[in-house]
Design a protein around this motif. Sequence first.
Motif, PDB file in Angstrom:
ATOM      1  N   GLN A  22       0.822  -1.208   0.000  1.00  0.00           N
ATOM      2  CA  GLN A  22       0.000   0.000   0.000  1.00  0.00           C
ATOM      3  C   GLN A  22       0.856   1.257   0.000  1.00  0.00           C
ATOM      4  N   ALA A  23       1.974   1.221   0.762  1.00  0.00           N
ATOM      5  CA  ALA A  23       2.854   2.387   0.808  1.00  0.00           C
ATOM      6  C   ALA A  23       3.451   2.665  -0.582  1.00  0.00           C
ATOM      7  N   LYS A  24       3.888   1.595  -1.273  1.00  0.00           N
ATOM      8  CA  LYS A  24       4.430   1.771  -2.620  1.00  0.00           C
ATOM      9  C   LYS A  24       3.370   2.315  -3.574  1.00  0.00           C
ATOM     10  N   GLN A  25       2.162   1.802  -3.425  1.00  0.00           N
ATOM     11  CA  GLN A  25       1.075   2.277  -4.284  1.00  0.00           C
ATOM     12  C   GLN A  25       0.802   3.758  -4.036  1.00  0.00           C
ATOM     13  N   TYR A  26       0.762   4.159  -2.738  1.00  0.00           N
ATOM     14  CA  TYR A  26       0.518   5.564  -2.418  1.00  0.00           C
ATOM     15  C   TYR A  26       1.648   6.458  -2.924  1.00  0.00           C
ATOM     16  N   ARG A  27       2.911   5.968  -2.792  1.00  0.00           N
ATOM     17  CA  ARG A  27       4.034   6.773  -3.291  1.00  0.00           C
ATOM     18  C   ARG A  27       3.970   6.916  -4.802  1.00  0.00           C
ATOM     19  N   ALA A  28       3.629   5.831  -5.502  1.00  0.00           N
ATOM     20  CA  ALA A  28       3.522   5.904  -6.962  1.00  0.00           C
ATOM     21  C   ALA A  28       2.397   6.853  -7.378  1.00  0.00           C
ATOM     22  N   GLU A  29       1.267   6.756  -6.694  1.00  0.00           N
ATOM     23  CA  GLU A  29       0.159   7.663  -7.010  1.00  0.00           C
ATOM     24  C   GLU A  29       0.530   9.105  -6.702  1.00  0.00           C
ATOM     25  N   GLY A  30       1.287   9.303  -5.603  1.00  0.00           N
ATOM     26  CA  GLY A  30       1.725  10.653  -5.272  1.00  0.00           C
ATOM     27  C   GLY A  30       2.681  11.213  -6.311  1.00  0.00           C
ATOM     28  N   ALA A  31       3.642  10.367  -6.768  1.00  0.00           N
ATOM     29  CA  ALA A  31       4.586  10.819  -7.792  1.00  0.00           C
ATOM     30  C   ALA A  31       3.855  11.150  -9.091  1.00  0.00           C
ATOM     31  N   GLU A  32       2.878  10.324  -9.447  1.00  0.00           N
ATOM     32  CA  GLU A  32       2.103  10.592 -10.663  1.00  0.00           C
ATOM     33  C   GLU A  32       1.336  11.904 -10.554  1.00  0.00           C
ATOM     34  N   GLU A  33       0.738  12.129  -9.390  1.00  0.00           N
ATOM     35  CA  GLU A  33      -0.017  13.359  -9.188  1.00  0.00           C
ATOM     36  C   GLU A  33       0.904  14.576  -9.193  1.00  0.00           C
ATOM     37  N   ALA A  34       2.113  14.397  -8.585  1.00  0.00           N
ATOM     38  CA  ALA A  34       3.076  15.500  -8.583  1.00  0.00           C
ATOM     39  C   ALA A  34       3.511  15.847 -10.005  1.00  0.00           C
ATOM     40  N   GLN A  35       3.732  14.809 -10.837  1.00  0.00           N
ATOM     41  CA  GLN A  35       4.114  15.049 -12.222  1.00  0.00           C
ATOM     42  C   GLN A  35       3.005  15.775 -12.980  1.00  0.00           C
ATOM     43  N   LYS A  36       1.763  15.383 -12.699  1.00  0.00           N
ATOM     44  CA  LYS A  36       0.630  16.077 -13.335  1.00  0.00           C
ATOM     45  C   LYS A  36       0.603  17.547 -12.931  1.00  0.00           C
ATOM     46  N   ILE A  37       0.834  17.791 -11.637  1.00  0.00           N
ATOM     47  CA  ILE A  37       0.804  19.175 -11.143  1.00  0.00           C
ATOM     48  C   ILE A  37       1.937  19.983 -11.780  1.00  0.00           C
ATOM     49  N   ARG A  38       3.162  19.374 -11.846  1.00  0.00           N
ATOM     50  CA  ARG A  38       4.275  20.086 -12.465  1.00  0.00           C
ATOM     51  C   ARG A  38       4.009  20.363 -13.944  1.00  0.00           C
ATOM     52  N   SER A  39       3.459  19.378 -14.642  1.00  0.00           N
ATOM     53  CA  SER A  39       3.155  19.570 -16.058  1.00  0.00           C
ATOM     54  C   SER A  39       2.119  20.667 -16.259  1.00  0.00           C
ATOM     55  N   GLU A  40       1.103  20.653 -15.405  1.00  0.00           N
ATOM     56  CA  GLU A  40       0.057  21.675 -15.503  1.00  0.00           C
ATOM     57  C   GLU A  40       0.630  23.057 -15.204  1.00  0.00           C
ATOM     58  N   ALA A  41       1.530  23.126 -14.181  1.00  0.00           N
ATOM     59  CA  ALA A  41       2.141  24.408 -13.840  1.00  0.00           C
ATOM     60  C   ALA A  41       3.038  24.904 -14.980  1.00  0.00           C
ATOM     61  N   GLU A  42       3.803  23.968 -15.600  1.00  0.00           N
ATOM     62  CA  GLU A  42       4.669  24.342 -16.715  1.00  0.00           C
ATOM     63  C   GLU A  42       3.837  24.846 -17.906  1.00  0.00           C
ATOM     64  N   LYS A  43       2.716  24.187 -18.150  1.00  0.00           N
ATOM     65  CA  LYS A  43       1.841  24.628 -19.245  1.00  0.00           C
ATOM     66  C   LYS A  43       1.285  26.021 -18.963  1.00  0.00           C
ATOM     67  N   ASP A  44       0.846  26.227 -17.709  1.00  0.00           N
ATOM     68  CA  ASP A  44       0.324  27.549 -17.344  1.00  0.00           C
ATOM     69  C   ASP A  44       1.406  28.616 -17.471  1.00  0.00           C
ATOM     70  N   ARG A  45       2.654  28.248 -17.088  1.00  0.00           N
ATOM     71  CA  ARG A  45       3.768  29.199 -17.203  1.00  0.00           C
ATOM     72  C   ARG A  45       3.996  29.599 -18.653  1.00  0.00           C
ATOM     73  N   GLU A  46       4.019  28.594 -19.538  1.00  0.00           N
ATOM     74  CA  GLU A  46       4.229  28.894 -20.952  1.00  0.00           C
ATOM     75  C   GLU A  46       3.100  29.765 -21.505  1.00  0.00           C
ATOM     76  N   ILE A  47       1.880  29.470 -21.093  1.00  0.00           N
ATOM     77  CA  ILE A  47       0.742  30.270 -21.569  1.00  0.00           C
ATOM     78  C   ILE A  47       0.857  31.706 -21.077  1.00  0.00           C
ATOM     79  N   ILE A  48       1.224  31.859 -19.775  1.00  0.00           N
ATOM     80  CA  ILE A  48       1.348  33.207 -19.211  1.00  0.00           C
ATOM     81  C   ILE A  48       2.462  33.994 -19.901  1.00  0.00           C
ATOM     82  N   LEU A  49       3.638  33.318 -20.132  1.00  0.00           N
ATOM     83  CA  LEU A  49       4.745  33.995 -20.805  1.00  0.00           C
ATOM     84  C   LEU A  49       4.362  34.377 -22.236  1.00  0.00           C
ATOM     85  N   ALA A  50       3.702  33.484 -22.924  1.00  0.00           N
ATOM     86  CA  ALA A  50       3.289  33.781 -24.299  1.00  0.00           C
ATOM     87  C   ALA A  50       2.310  34.947 -24.339  1.00  0.00           C
ATOM     88  N   GLN A  51       1.372  34.941 -23.397  1.00  0.00           N
ATOM     89  CA  GLN A  51       0.396  36.023 -23.341  1.00  0.00           C
ATOM     90  C   GLN A  51       1.079  37.358 -23.021  1.00  0.00           C
TER      91      GLN A  51
END
Length: 286
Positions: free
Chosen positions: A192-221
């Motif tokens: 369960q701990a490994k599963q939670y860590r994997a889910e956390g890493a996946e969610e963190a990657q999603k958050i970083r990707s979303e933040a990077e996309k927002d950054r690019e959009i803001i810079l472009a704008q």
Amino acid sequence: MTKQGFIIALAVAISGLFFLGASPLFTVDITQNAIVVQLGKPVRNITEPGLYVKVPFIQEVTYFDKRLLDYDSDAQDVITQDKKTLLLDNYAKWRIVDPLKVYQNFQTQRGALQRLNDIIYSELRVELGRHDLLEIVADHRADLMKIVTQRSHEKASAYGIEIQDVRIKRADLPEQNEKAVFARMQAERERQAKQYRAEGAEEAQKIRSEAEKDREIILAQAYKESEELRGAGDAKAFKVYADAYRQDVHFFEFTRSMEAYKKTCKDKSTLVMSPDSEFFRYLKQR
């Protein structure tokens, strides 16, 4: 024999019986029932407290407790439906409601208790064997104990015994099974701990990707807006220059030349140009 002699002889006989421990009198306490037995056969069932008489050497009295009694058994093994061995320690509340039946079947209260142990353990083993370990120790324990109590009472009532309640006091795994169970629990927690860590890493990657996309959009704008503002400013400046040029061509040329001198001739600047260059036209005029 005179009447006085008879009384004396009777008194001596009674005293002798008392001396020999064969008193014809016996008492029944308020907490007891008594069975008077003559030559191995019950002849009287006494349920009320008081002083009673028996025939010495021929009749004996067996007492039974009429109070609500405790039954506490030793821990015994029970196998569940999922093939788990459970070390079960149980207790019960019971009462003797028909001392005559109890005497006819067991002769003593101790014998009744032994039979009670057999009945309760048998019903526990049968009923708990129909359920998994988790149901017994967590989910349906109270319901299971009601069923065991009812069935145990039905069997015990044939012997003059009333069973009011059966409960599990303690349920443990045998010592040899504890390590295996703990190992499985540890492996499950690690999974369960490994599963939670994997889910956390996946969610963190999603958050970083979303933040990077927002950054690019803001810079472009921002870049778009800055270019639009710069373009608008340049257009306005060109318009101002054009208006100034139309009003006074020579003054406009002079002003632009001064600005060019200022930008070109900074500190420690070196220019290699012909003296006759048009760039120095306003510097040569007198």
